[in-house]
Design a protein around this motif. Structure first.
Motif, PDB file in Angstrom:
ATOM      1  N   GLY A 178      -1.893 -33.818 -60.927  1.00  0.00           N
ATOM      2  CA  GLY A 178      -2.467 -32.656 -60.182  1.00  0.00           C
ATOM      3  C   GLY A 178      -1.674 -31.849 -59.390  1.00  0.00           C
ATOM      4  N   LEU A 179      -1.743 -31.706 -58.072  1.00  0.00           N
ATOM      5  CA  LEU A 179      -1.035 -30.875 -57.084  1.00  0.00           C
ATOM      6  C   LEU A 179      -0.151 -31.797 -56.123  1.00  0.00           C
ATOM      7  N   MET A 180       0.184 -33.068 -56.615  1.00  0.00           N
ATOM      8  CA  MET A 180       0.956 -34.021 -55.890  1.00  0.00           C
ATOM      9  C   MET A 180       2.166 -33.393 -55.480  1.00  0.00           C
ATOM     10  N   ASN A 181       2.815 -33.816 -54.393  1.00  0.00           N
ATOM     11  CA  ASN A 181       4.163 -33.603 -53.814  1.00  0.00           C
ATOM     12  C   ASN A 181       4.557 -31.909 -53.815  1.00  0.00           C
ATOM     13  N   ARG A 182       3.516 -31.011 -53.727  1.00  0.00           N
ATOM     14  CA  ARG A 182       3.615 -29.754 -53.708  1.00  0.00           C
ATOM     15  C   ARG A 182       3.738 -29.554 -52.001  1.00  0.00           C
ATOM     16  N   LYS A 183       4.655 -29.009 -51.542  1.00  0.00           N
ATOM     17  CA  LYS A 183       4.937 -28.497 -49.939  1.00  0.00           C
ATOM     18  C   LYS A 183       4.099 -27.288 -49.537  1.00  0.00           C
ATOM     19  N   ALA A 184       3.791 -26.373 -50.850  1.00  0.00           N
ATOM     20  CA  ALA A 184       3.020 -25.129 -50.410  1.00  0.00           C
ATOM     21  C   ALA A 184       2.105 -24.834 -51.540  1.00  0.00           C
ATOM     22  N   MET A 185       1.281 -23.851 -51.611  1.00  0.00           N
ATOM     23  CA  MET A 185       0.704 -23.105 -52.649  1.00  0.00           C
ATOM     24  C   MET A 185       0.157 -21.926 -52.354  1.00  0.00           C
ATOM     25  N   PRO A 193      -3.432 -29.411 -47.502  1.00  0.00           N
ATOM     26  CA  PRO A 193      -5.205 -29.477 -47.699  1.00  0.00           C
ATOM     27  C   PRO A 193      -5.695 -28.545 -48.557  1.00  0.00           C
ATOM     28  N   LEU A 194      -6.831 -29.172 -49.310  1.00  0.00           N
ATOM     29  CA  LEU A 194      -7.397 -28.543 -50.379  1.00  0.00           C
ATOM     30  C   LEU A 194      -8.759 -28.597 -50.111  1.00  0.00           C
ATOM     31  N   ASP A 195      -9.234 -27.558 -50.985  1.00  0.00           N
ATOM     32  CA  ASP A 195     -10.630 -27.406 -51.148  1.00  0.00           C
ATOM     33  C   ASP A 195     -10.840 -28.008 -52.471  1.00  0.00           C
ATOM     34  N   ILE A 196     -11.633 -28.866 -52.761  1.00  0.00           N
ATOM     35  CA  ILE A 196     -12.151 -29.544 -54.046  1.00  0.00           C
ATOM     36  C   ILE A 196     -13.627 -29.070 -54.451  1.00  0.00           C
ATOM     37  N   LEU A 197     -13.699 -28.449 -55.485  1.00  0.00           N
ATOM     38  CA  LEU A 197     -14.836 -27.767 -56.026  1.00  0.00           C
ATOM     39  C   LEU A 197     -15.327 -28.209 -57.324  1.00  0.00           C
ATOM     40  N   TYR A 198     -16.389 -28.713 -57.361  1.00  0.00           N
ATOM     41  CA  TYR A 198     -16.995 -29.519 -58.658  1.00  0.00           C
ATOM     42  C   TYR A 198     -18.058 -28.540 -59.255  1.00  0.00           C
ATOM     43  N   ASN A 247     -11.462 -28.805 -47.150  1.00  0.00           N
ATOM     44  CA  ASN A 247     -10.532 -29.113 -46.543  1.00  0.00           C
ATOM     45  C   ASN A 247     -10.037 -30.481 -46.490  1.00  0.00           C
ATOM     46  N   ALA A 248     -10.084 -30.956 -47.720  1.00  0.00           N
ATOM     47  CA  ALA A 248      -9.494 -32.133 -47.964  1.00  0.00           C
ATOM     48  C   ALA A 248      -8.031 -32.413 -47.337  1.00  0.00           C
ATOM     49  N   GLN A 249      -7.872 -33.392 -46.617  1.00  0.00           N
ATOM     50  CA  GLN A 249      -6.484 -33.500 -45.847  1.00  0.00           C
ATOM     51  C   GLN A 249      -5.572 -34.414 -46.692  1.00  0.00           C
ATOM     52  N   PRO A 250      -4.158 -34.177 -46.637  1.00  0.00           N
ATOM     53  CA  PRO A 250      -3.244 -35.277 -47.431  1.00  0.00           C
ATOM     54  C   PRO A 250      -3.648 -36.494 -46.829  1.00  0.00           C
ATOM     55  N   CYS A 251      -3.148 -37.569 -47.749  1.00  0.00           N
ATOM     56  CA  CYS A 251      -3.090 -39.003 -47.436  1.00  0.00           C
ATOM     57  C   CYS A 251      -2.055 -39.511 -46.710  1.00  0.00           C
ATOM     58  N   GLU A 265      -9.147 -26.920 -57.460  1.00  0.00           N
ATOM     59  CA  GLU A 265      -8.830 -27.240 -56.455  1.00  0.00           C
ATOM     60  C   GLU A 265      -8.022 -25.785 -55.942  1.00  0.00           C
ATOM     61  N   LEU A 266      -8.411 -25.378 -54.503  1.00  0.00           N
ATOM     62  CA  LEU A 266      -8.041 -24.252 -53.946  1.00  0.00           C
ATOM     63  C   LEU A 266      -7.358 -24.628 -52.370  1.00  0.00           C
ATOM     64  N   ASN A 267      -6.532 -23.641 -52.000  1.00  0.00           N
ATOM     65  CA  ASN A 267      -5.965 -24.185 -50.583  1.00  0.00           C
ATOM     66  C   ASN A 267      -6.996 -24.428 -49.741  1.00  0.00           C
ATOM     67  N   GLY A 268      -7.000 -25.513 -48.832  1.00  0.00           N
ATOM     68  CA  GLY A 268      -8.114 -25.845 -47.987  1.00  0.00           C
ATOM     69  C   GLY A 268      -8.381 -24.483 -47.114  1.00  0.00           C
ATOM     70  N   GLY A 269      -9.695 -24.388 -46.779  1.00  0.00           N
ATOM     71  CA  GLY A 269     -10.174 -23.462 -46.172  1.00  0.00           C
ATOM     72  C   GLY A 269     -10.571 -22.246 -46.824  1.00  0.00           C
ATOM     73  N   MET A 270     -10.102 -22.069 -48.072  1.00  0.00           N
ATOM     74  CA  MET A 270     -10.391 -20.899 -49.064  1.00  0.00           C
ATOM     75  C   MET A 270     -11.915 -20.572 -49.223  1.00  0.00           C
ATOM     76  N   ALA A 271     -12.511 -21.804 -49.926  1.00  0.00           N
ATOM     77  CA  ALA A 271     -13.991 -21.819 -50.128  1.00  0.00           C
ATOM     78  C   ALA A 271     -14.974 -21.182 -48.967  1.00  0.00           C
ATOM     79  N   GLY A 272     -14.498 -21.649 -47.372  1.00  0.00           N
ATOM     80  CA  GLY A 272     -15.188 -20.974 -46.463  1.00  0.00           C
ATOM     81  C   GLY A 272     -15.028 -19.570 -46.288  1.00  0.00           C
TER      82      GLY A 272
END
Length: 148
Positions: free
Chosen positions: A46-53, A79-84, A97-101, A121-128
């Motif tokens: 997935g988007l693991m280990n990425r510092k930015a998008m 942080p990501l928005d996860i949309l199903y 806005n799922a936060q990094p573990c 998956e989008l950047n956190g906050g984008m769905a809003g």
């Protein structure tokens, strides 16, 4: 075996009419360039280990079946928005806005009891910012030859 991969093949075939453009998805009229995760290895990374998008970028996870899904943020740094989305690409669940573990155990972000075939998956906050709501449709287009 063919039955298992037929939905993914049909997904890419249907989108082939848009060949010649970069792979992308659209929600509420906003276009996002996208990467596709269609294999188990791609979905696991997935988007693991990425510092930015980039704000206009996304990742679309494509599954061959419909079932409740759950994602986590292990080794994900942003942080990501996860949309199903269901098989008809209708939004059925959101984890916003799922936060990094930071430490184990990592939180799980499920689709609840809703079955999903696609997860975006989008950047956190984008769905809003887009004002997304359940039932919204995901449009997928682009040059699918690059993602197979």
């Amino acid at each position: 075996m063919i039955k298992r991969f037929l939905p993914v093949a049909l997904f890419f075939l249907a989108a082939g009419a848009h060949a010649g453009t970069d792979p992308s998805v659209s929600l509420h009229g906003k276009r996002f360039s996208t990467e596709f995760a269609t294999t188990d290895d791609q979905r696991e990374l997935g988007l693991m280990n990425r510092k930015a998008m980039d704000a206009d970028h996304s990742m679309l996870f494509v599954f061959t079946d419909d079932e409740p899904r759950a994602f986590w943020m292990k080794n994900t740094l942003i942080p990501l928005d996860i949309l199903y989305f269901d098989k008809d690409r209708k939004l059925v669940a959101m984890q916003l806005n799922a936060q990094p573990c930071q430490t184990d155990p990592c939180a799980i972000y499920p689709s609840g009891n809703r079955s999903a075939r696609y997860v975006l998956e989008l950047n956190g906050g984008m769905a809003g910012k887009l004002g997304l709501k359940l039932g919204d449709e995901l449009t997928v287009d682009g040059n699918w030859g690059k993602v197979q």
